[in-house]
Design an enzyme around this catalytic site. Structure first.
Site, PDB file in Angstrom:
ATOM      1  N   LEU A 210     -47.702  -1.885 135.732  1.00 24.31           N
ATOM      2  CA  LEU A 210     -47.111  -3.225 135.760  1.00 24.31           C
ATOM      3  C   LEU A 210     -45.624  -3.107 135.467  1.00 24.31           C
ATOM      4  O   LEU A 210     -45.241  -2.501 134.474  1.00 24.31           O
ATOM      5  CB  LEU A 210     -47.754  -4.134 134.705  1.00 24.31           C
ATOM      6  CG  LEU A 210     -49.250  -4.464 134.856  1.00 24.31           C
ATOM      7  CD1 LEU A 210     -49.736  -5.226 133.630  1.00 24.31           C
ATOM      8  CD2 LEU A 210     -49.491  -5.289 136.107  1.00 24.31           C
ATOM      9  N   HIS A 211     -44.794  -3.662 136.351  1.00 22.04           N
ATOM     10  CA  HIS A 211     -43.354  -3.601 136.071  1.00 22.04           C
ATOM     11  C   HIS A 211     -42.596  -4.836 136.534  1.00 22.04           C
ATOM     12  O   HIS A 211     -41.451  -5.029 136.157  1.00 22.04           O
ATOM     13  CB  HIS A 211     -42.744  -2.359 136.735  1.00 22.04           C
ATOM     14  CG  HIS A 211     -42.629  -2.471 138.228  1.00 22.04           C
ATOM     15  ND1 HIS A 211     -43.702  -2.304 139.069  1.00 22.04           N
ATOM     16  CD2 HIS A 211     -41.566  -2.746 139.023  1.00 22.04           C
ATOM     17  CE1 HIS A 211     -43.302  -2.462 140.326  1.00 22.04           C
ATOM     18  NE2 HIS A 211     -42.014  -2.735 140.325  1.00 22.04           N
ATOM     19  N   ARG A 212     -43.211  -5.692 137.348  1.00 25.16           N
ATOM     20  CA  ARG A 212     -42.457  -6.826 137.890  1.00 25.16           C
ATOM     21  C   ARG A 212     -42.236  -7.898 136.823  1.00 25.16           C
ATOM     22  O   ARG A 212     -43.134  -8.204 136.036  1.00 25.16           O
ATOM     23  CB  ARG A 212     -43.182  -7.421 139.102  1.00 25.16           C
ATOM     24  CG  ARG A 212     -43.212  -6.450 140.259  1.00 25.16           C
ATOM     25  CD  ARG A 212     -43.562  -7.090 141.578  1.00 25.16           C
ATOM     26  NE  ARG A 212     -43.612  -6.061 142.616  1.00 25.16           N
ATOM     27  CZ  ARG A 212     -42.569  -5.658 143.328  1.00 25.16           C
ATOM     28  NH1 ARG A 212     -41.380  -6.197 143.121  1.00 25.16           N
ATOM     29  NH2 ARG A 212     -42.694  -4.715 144.237  1.00 25.16           N
TER      30      ARG A 212
END
Length: 365
Positions: A210-212
Site C-alpha cells: 500500500l502506498h497511494r
C-alpha cells in the site's frame, strides 16, 4: 548510426528500460547501426535503486545522472527539464528520446526533447485511468499529446490513442516490457530472509503493498483497511513490505498483529519470489497487477480506477475500490476457490523490447 537517449527516473522505469537496453545491445552485436545513452534523471534515489537493483536486473550504470531528485512536483519537473536541456544543448543531440511509463521524468524529458526538435518514443503509451487527481495521469496525457512513436501494451491503449487523434501508422502494439523483465528473471527469483524467519509456505500467505495517498494518508481509513484484511485473511500470515513513512504511521496508530509482518522494501528478485508463491496479493500498485496476471496469482486492487484494465478483463486482478468493506466479500471469494483463473494478455511474451527496436531501426534507419 541511430542514437537513442533512454530516460529513467524511478524504479519501475528501470524494469521497463532494462529489456530495451538488452535488445539494443543485441541489435548492435548483429551489426545494426544503433547505440544508446542511459540517462537517470535522479527523480527517485534509494539504496535499492543503486547497487543491488542494477546488479539484479543486469542494468549498466547510467551514462548520465541529472541528480534532479526531491522537491515539489513543479520543482522536480523544472530540475529535470533544466538538466536534460543542458545535456542536449552542450552535446550532440540524439536521434530519439525514448521515455517509459508515466513518472515526472517521462513528461519532463518529452517536453524538453520536443522543444529542441528531438523525436520522442513513448513506451507504455495510451494507458489511462481517467483520474486526474493522480499526477501520473497528467504525465501520461501531456506525454502522449506530443509523442512521435507510440508503443502500446493493449488494444485498449490503442483505442484511447486513436480517440485522441493519433494516426494508426504511429501506434505500434508491441506488448509489455515490464513482462520481458519478469520472464527473463523469473528463474532467478531469490527467497527473501523473511521466508524462513516466519516459516512461510507456498500458497499459505498473503502479500500486501500500500502506498497511494488515498489509502495511507488518512489514518482512520488506513487502520480500518488493515484491520479488515487481518480479520478476513483466513488466519494466514500477511507479509507487508512498507516504506518507513507508512510504517511509522502504522506504528503511531498502534496497528500490530501476530500475523501482520511489516518488513523493509525488498529487491526485485526477492519481492517477486514472494508474489509467485503467495495465495494472493492485496495492492494499490499498477505494475504489480501486471506481474500477478502473468504469474496467475489472485490480485485485489484497492483503487477506484485502473490504467491497466486488461489485468481485470483478462488477468487475475479485481478492482475492489477504496472502501474497506469491500475486503470481506473479496476474501470470501478467494477462500471459496472461486477466484478467476485469468490468462496472459496478447504479446506479453517476453519479446516486446525486440519488437520495439525493430520498429525503431525501420523508422529511424
Amino acid at each position: 548510426m541511430i542514437s537513442i537517449d533512454l530516460i529513467a527516473g524511478a524504479r519501475p522505469n528501470f524494469m521497463k528500460i532494462s529489456p530495451i537496453i538488452d535488445a539494443i545491445t543485441a541489435a548492435a552485436g548483429e551489426g545494426k547501426a544503433i547505440t544508446f545513452r542511459l540517462i537517470h534523471t535522479g527523480q527517485h534515489y534509494d539504496k535499492n535503486m543503486s547497487g543491488s537493483f542494477f546488479e539484479q536486473l543486469g542494468i549498466p550504470e547510467p551514462d548520465v545522472n541529472l541528480g534532479a531528485g526531491g522537491g515539489t512536483q513543479a520543482e522536480q519537473t523544472a530540475a529535470i527539464m533544466i538538466g536534460y536541456e543542458k545535456l542536449l544543448m552542450e552535446g550532440e543531440k540524439p536521434d530519439l528520446c525514448l521515455v517509459v511509463g508515466d513518472v515526472t521524468s517521462t513528461m519532463a524529458c518529452t517536453i524538453t526533447a520536443q522543444k529542441l526538435h528531438v523525436k520522442v518514443a513513448h513506451v507504455e503509451a495510451g494507458i489511462r485511468s481517467g483520474d486526474w487527481s493522480m499526477p501520473e495521469e497528467i504525465n501520461r496525457m501531456v506525454t502522449d499529446s506530443i509523442t512521435n512513436f507510440f508503443f502500446t501494451t493493449s488494444e485498449v491503449a490503442n483505442e484511447s490513442l486513436r480517440k485522441s487523434g493519433v494516426e494508426d501508422e504511429r501506434i505500434f502494439y508491441v506488448g509489455n516490457t515490464m513482462i520481458d523483465t519478469l520472464l527473463k528473471h523469473r528463474p532467478r527469483f531469490q527467497k527473501p530472509e523473511v521466508w524462513d524467519k516466519i516459516g512461510l509456505e507456498k500458497g499459505k500467505y498473503i502479500v500486501m503493498t500500500l502506498h497511494r495517498p488515498a489509502n495511507v494518508d488518512q489514518e482512520e481509513k488506513l487502520k480500518e483497511l488493515i484491520q479488515e484484511i487481518i480479520d478476513h485473511s483466513g488466519g494466514l500470515p500477511l507479509v507487508f513490505p512498507v516504506h518507513p513513512r507508512t510504517k511509522k504511521m502504522l506504528q503511531n496508530l498502534g496497528i500490530s498483529h501476530e500475523r501482520l509482518h511489516m518488513i523493509d522494501p525488498l529487491g526485485y528478485l526477492e519481492f517477486n519470489y514472494l508474489v509467485e508463491s503467495a495465495k494472493a496479493v492485496v495492492t494499490d500498485s499498477g505494475g504489480i497487477t501486471e506481474e500477478t496476471t502473468v504469474m496467475g496469482i489472485p490480485c485485489m486492487t484497492l483503487r477506484d480506477n485502473t490504467e491497466r484494465p486488461e489485468t481485470i478483463t483478462e488477468g487475475t486482478n479485481e478492482l475492489l475500490g477504496t472502501d474497506p468493506q469491500a475486503i470481506k466479500p473479496a476474501m470470501e471469494k478467494l477462500f471459496s476457490d472461486n477466484w478467476k483463473t485469468g490468462k496472459v494478455p496478447y504479446l506479453w511474451d517476453g519479446k516486446t523490447a525486440k519488437r520495439i527496436v525493430e520498429v525503431l531501426l525501420q523508422k529511424l534507419g
